[in-house]
Design an enzyme around this catalytic site. Structure first.
Site, PDB file in Angstrom:
ATOM      1  N   ASP A 102       0.854  -1.174  -0.068  1.00 48.09           N
ATOM      2  CA  ASP A 102       0.246   0.014  -0.022  1.00 48.09           C
ATOM      3  C   ASP A 102       0.865   1.248   0.144  1.00 48.09           C
ATOM      4  O   ASP A 102       1.490   1.567   1.041  1.00 48.09           O
ATOM      5  CB  ASP A 102      -0.643  -0.002   1.277  1.00 48.09           C
ATOM      6  CG  ASP A 102      -2.105   0.781   1.039  1.00 48.09           C
ATOM      7  OD1 ASP A 102      -1.816   1.998   0.665  1.00 48.09           O
ATOM      8  OD2 ASP A 102      -3.377   0.416   1.380  1.00 48.09           O
ATOM      9  N   SER A 110      -7.054   3.926  -1.677  1.00 47.76           N
ATOM     10  CA  SER A 110      -6.966   2.441  -1.559  1.00 47.76           C
ATOM     11  C   SER A 110      -8.046   1.780  -1.596  1.00 47.76           C
ATOM     12  O   SER A 110      -7.992   0.582  -2.129  1.00 47.76           O
ATOM     13  CB  SER A 110      -6.144   2.539  -0.088  1.00 47.76           C
ATOM     14  OG  SER A 110      -4.991   2.822   0.120  1.00 47.76           O
ATOM     15  N   ASP A 127      -9.624  -2.278   7.349  1.00 51.67           N
ATOM     16  CA  ASP A 127      -9.047  -0.826   6.552  1.00 51.67           C
ATOM     17  C   ASP A 127      -9.415  -1.261   5.131  1.00 51.67           C
ATOM     18  O   ASP A 127      -9.819  -2.513   4.829  1.00 51.67           O
ATOM     19  CB  ASP A 127      -7.808  -0.595   6.675  1.00 51.67           C
ATOM     20  CG  ASP A 127      -7.225   0.699   6.134  1.00 51.67           C
ATOM     21  OD1 ASP A 127      -8.217   1.495   6.094  1.00 51.67           O
ATOM     22  OD2 ASP A 127      -6.215   0.762   6.309  1.00 51.67           O
ATOM     23  N   GLU A 145      -0.818  -7.547   2.901  1.00 54.67           N
ATOM     24  CA  GLU A 145      -0.474  -6.048   2.575  1.00 54.67           C
ATOM     25  C   GLU A 145       0.375  -5.680   3.468  1.00 54.67           C
ATOM     26  O   GLU A 145       0.318  -5.841   4.604  1.00 54.67           O
ATOM     27  CB  GLU A 145      -1.966  -5.565   2.918  1.00 54.67           C
ATOM     28  CG  GLU A 145      -1.571  -4.079   2.473  1.00 54.67           C
ATOM     29  CD  GLU A 145      -2.765  -3.180   2.809  1.00 54.67           C
ATOM     30  OE1 GLU A 145      -3.192  -2.268   2.078  1.00 54.67           O
ATOM     31  OE2 GLU A 145      -3.710  -3.543   3.771  1.00 54.67           O
ATOM     32  N   ASP A 165       2.057   2.958   3.169  1.00 51.55           N
ATOM     33  CA  ASP A 165       1.286   4.062   2.804  1.00 51.55           C
ATOM     34  C   ASP A 165       1.290   5.100   4.040  1.00 51.55           C
ATOM     35  O   ASP A 165       1.252   6.264   3.624  1.00 51.55           O
ATOM     36  CB  ASP A 165      -0.384   3.377   2.675  1.00 51.55           C
ATOM     37  CG  ASP A 165      -1.113   4.699   2.435  1.00 51.55           C
ATOM     38  OD1 ASP A 165      -1.012   5.235   1.354  1.00 51.55           O
ATOM     39  OD2 ASP A 165      -2.139   4.602   3.264  1.00 51.55           O
ATOM     40  N   HIS A 216       1.997   9.070   3.646  1.00 49.58           N
ATOM     41  CA  HIS A 216       1.065   9.986   4.011  1.00 49.58           C
ATOM     42  C   HIS A 216       1.740  11.050   5.272  1.00 49.58           C
ATOM     43  O   HIS A 216       1.771  12.388   5.310  1.00 49.58           O
ATOM     44  CB  HIS A 216      -0.227   9.465   5.049  1.00 49.58           C
ATOM     45  CG  HIS A 216      -1.174   9.172   3.861  1.00 49.58           C
ATOM     46  ND1 HIS A 216      -2.063  10.011   3.196  1.00 49.58           N
ATOM     47  CD2 HIS A 216      -1.649   7.831   3.804  1.00 49.58           C
ATOM     48  CE1 HIS A 216      -2.701   9.228   2.328  1.00 49.58           C
ATOM     49  NE2 HIS A 216      -2.566   7.998   2.717  1.00 49.58           N
ATOM     50  N   ASP A 251      -1.507  -0.283  -4.778  1.00 55.13           N
ATOM     51  CA  ASP A 251      -2.566   0.264  -4.987  1.00 55.13           C
ATOM     52  C   ASP A 251      -2.291   1.582  -5.678  1.00 55.13           C
ATOM     53  O   ASP A 251      -3.222   1.940  -6.360  1.00 55.13           O
ATOM     54  CB  ASP A 251      -3.625   0.464  -3.895  1.00 55.13           C
ATOM     55  CG  ASP A 251      -3.012   0.639  -2.727  1.00 55.13           C
ATOM     56  OD1 ASP A 251      -1.650   1.233  -2.484  1.00 55.13           O
ATOM     57  OD2 ASP A 251      -3.580   0.752  -1.513  1.00 55.13           O
ATOM     58  N   HIS A 252      -1.280   2.463  -5.328  1.00 54.99           N
ATOM     59  CA  HIS A 252      -0.959   3.850  -5.738  1.00 54.99           C
ATOM     60  C   HIS A 252       0.289   3.998  -4.835  1.00 54.99           C
ATOM     61  O   HIS A 252       1.041   3.242  -4.136  1.00 54.99           O
ATOM     62  CB  HIS A 252      -2.091   4.696  -5.352  1.00 54.99           C
ATOM     63  CG  HIS A 252      -2.255   4.733  -3.660  1.00 54.99           C
ATOM     64  ND1 HIS A 252      -1.632   5.060  -2.789  1.00 54.99           N
ATOM     65  CD2 HIS A 252      -3.338   3.901  -2.855  1.00 54.99           C
ATOM     66  CE1 HIS A 252      -2.157   4.935  -1.432  1.00 54.99           C
ATOM     67  NE2 HIS A 252      -2.982   4.309  -1.805  1.00 54.99           N
ATOM     68  N   HIS A 258      -1.918  10.835  -2.076  1.00 55.98           N
ATOM     69  CA  HIS A 258      -1.524   9.876  -3.142  1.00 55.98           C
ATOM     70  C   HIS A 258      -0.883  10.723  -4.344  1.00 55.98           C
ATOM     71  O   HIS A 258      -1.464  11.925  -4.561  1.00 55.98           O
ATOM     72  CB  HIS A 258      -2.562   8.971  -3.238  1.00 55.98           C
ATOM     73  CG  HIS A 258      -3.208   8.161  -2.174  1.00 55.98           C
ATOM     74  ND1 HIS A 258      -4.144   7.392  -2.137  1.00 55.98           N
ATOM     75  CD2 HIS A 258      -2.605   8.278  -1.019  1.00 55.98           C
ATOM     76  CE1 HIS A 258      -4.439   6.806  -1.005  1.00 55.98           C
ATOM     77  NE2 HIS A 258      -3.538   7.177  -0.130  1.00 55.98           N
TER      78      HIS A 258
END
Length: 566
Positions: A75, A123, A174, A325, A330, A334, A373-374, A484
């Site tokens: 992620d 996500s 999540d 995951e 991620d 952030h 995912d990104h 993102h």
């Protein structure tokens, strides 16, 4: 004068397209048509030969051999995240420049990440693309752009005789794990997601193993005396952990009991299994107390052992599908926290290597696919820190010096400020010697740095932001956003059989839409997502709350993510 309207979640990103449908095949060139025609002729010939000699050939769809698929989601990990972690690993372990991560050895392509309503996905939409093989709007959990539940790879796998599992380091409710195992209109509906995951929806229970954090969404709010923790979040008063155990789930929620499972490599796990090791997210790897929380690799060890044993003991099992995951890569993005992110990436690489060794030693046809995912943070491994011509450098040692995340240190500092309110000299010394020097290894702090941190007082999010920027600045690591980005992300893969590896390359090599990754999972496991979609149309996916309560829920969710991003 032309006016422009921003797209809503229902707006098609590309005019004339319908993102709720499966992606159309790419336009075929004349040369490709000739090749396809040739292949068709060869295929017909093979069928005729098979009819004449049925014992000599076996069609893929009729093989009924066991297959295992381990699908990894990193992620928020973009190409720069891996580059940064690789250089960090070389530096701290004194490795040669040609020493690479395990993931690097299995790079085969890249994925485009946009959602149905934005060039920059979240996500939820990203995971729904993998799970349902279709584009949906940002925030969608297992539903299409029209808010209709869509069948997932995990659900279809379970119905087709595969065992299933989800292993994460964030909350099990999540976005990523939820998109494979539930169907709700918005990702913040985590209480409802938890009920779906335990089987309270039209298909019944489809997940055999759930492991991660997020315990708070499984027991009531305000349950101070609960044996499961002190931060229950459920507003409906239900204790899903008790309910799950009454319905035959094996539950483990602490390190001591987890270690007994780890010792046997998961062979003493009884399915269905629920492992919830934190009320919220499992701490960053840089902060994780190994005596309290299992690592991702340790969770994966138990999950693989449990699923393999159960599959071997069940003559009707077709194998297993496991989604793993690396969730908090991620969160580090952030927060613009490079010291945390490199450790998260390396922890994921260790887990990937363990699964790779499992696959290499397995007689069962096994495929590993890993992608993101990104990308999060708009990370670049270079930063101009002066007005003069930029230096072509970045400094991994700065990240090595840090021993805790900004997330951890903001709480540590805020607690100290509350305890010593008004004692400015004590607070200043604590910031200097405890936070900056001891925890971050920063000795060249300026008066301006100190002044900023002192005046932030107990503003936790601003403290986190400042500390992470002090590390990034000195390492000369750059970030463009706390959100993102739309950058393409890498695809990695492995198969332990030669013919299977050819199949993987034919389908995933090169550049692809994220939905094509979902299509690959569907096709390799010989599933039919449309059939599952028909079975789940009546799934409850909307909220019971009225408009005021929904607004409150959204605010609560936004506040949680505000802690991650500011």
């Amino acid at each position: 004068m032309m006016t422009h309207t921003l797209p809503s979640e229902q707006t098609r990103l590309v005019p004339g397209s319908d993102s709720s449908s499966r992606p159309k095949k790419r336009r075929i060139s004349k040369r490709s048509k000739i090749i396809v025609s040739t292949v068709v002729c060869i295929g017909l010939l093979l069928v005729l030969v098979q009819l004449a000699f049925p014992s000599s050939f076996a069609l893929r769809s009729a093989s009924h051999k066991k297959k295992n698929v381990i699908f990894f989601v990193t992620d928020g990990m973009g190409p720069a995240s891996l580059s940064m972690a690789r250089s960090f690993n070389q530096h701290v372990n004194d490795l040669p420049i040609d020493d690479i991560l395990t993931l690097d050895e299995h790079f085969i392509g890249s994925s485009r990440t946009r959602s149905s309503d934005s060039l920059v996905t979240d996500s939820a939409a990203g995971a729904t693309a993998f799970a349902c093989a279709l584009k949906s709007y940002n925030g969608a959990i297992g539903v299409d752009p029209h808010h209709r539940p869509c069948g997932t790879v995990l659900e279809a796998a379970k119905l087709a005789g595969y065992l299933t599992g989800l292993v994460v380091t964030t909350r099990i409710t999540d976005a990523t794990p939820a998109s494979f195992s539930s169907h709700v209109d918005y990702r913040w509906q985590e209480d409802l997601i938890a009920t779906h995951q335990l089987g309270e929806y039209p298909l019944g229970r489809v997940v055999d193993l759930l492991m991660g954090g997020g315990r708070s969404h499984f027991y009531p709010q305000g349950e101070k005396a609960s044996p499961y923790g002190h931060h229950g979040a459920r507003k409906d008063g239900r204790d899903l952990i008790d309910e799950a155990q009454s319905n035959g789930w094996q539950y483990v929620g602490d390190r001591k009991n987890f270690d007994s499972l780890l010792k046997s490599h998961g062979e003493n796990v009884t399915l269905p299994f629920l492992g919830l090791f934190a009320d919220n997210d499992i701490p960053f790897e840089i902060d994780r107390d190994e005596k309290e929380y299992p690592s991702l690799k340790e969770q994966v060890k138990v999950a693989l052992g449990a699923l393999e044993k159960a599959s071997n003991e069940d003559k009707d099992s077709n194998g297993f599908f496991l989604m793993v995951e690396g969730s908090r890569i991620d969160h580090a993005g952030h927060q613009n926290d490079p010291a945390s992110q490199v450790r998260e990436v390396l922890a994921f690489d260790e887990a990937f290597q363990y699964v790779l060794e499992f696959a290499e030693n397995s007689d069962t046809e096994t495929v590993l696919v890993s992608t993101s995912d990104h990308e999060t943070g708009g990370l670049v491994t270079s930063r101009q820190v002066t007005a003069s011509y930029p230096q072509y450098v970045w400094y991994p040692q700065v990240l090595a010096n840090a021993t805790h995340s900004g997330e951890f240190l903001k709480r540590k500092l805020v607690d100290f400020v509350h305890e010593h309110k008004g004692a400015s000299s004590k607070i200043e010394n604590f910031i200097k010697h405890e936070i900056l020097e001891k925890d971050l290894g920063i000795y060249d702090y300026t008066d301006s740095d100190l002044e900023t941190l002192i005046h932030l007082d107990d503003n936790a999010n601003a403290i986190q932001d400042k500390l992470n920027d002090m590390v990034s600045f000195r390492a000369q690591i750059g970030w463009t956003t706390h959100g993102h980005s739309a950058v393409d992300v890498n695809i990695y893969a492995y198969a332990n059989k030669k013919a299977t590896w050819s199949y993987v390359l034919n389908n995933l090599q090169g550049n692809h839409e994220n939905t094509e990754v979902g299509q690959f999972l569907e096709n390799f496991l010989e599933l039919n997502l449309n059939e599952v979609t028909d079975l789940i149309r009546d799934t409850k996916h909307t909220s019971d709350f009225d408009a005021t309560e929904i607004a409150s829920e959204v605010q609560h969710y936004d506040e949680y993510y505000h802690e991650l991003t500011n």
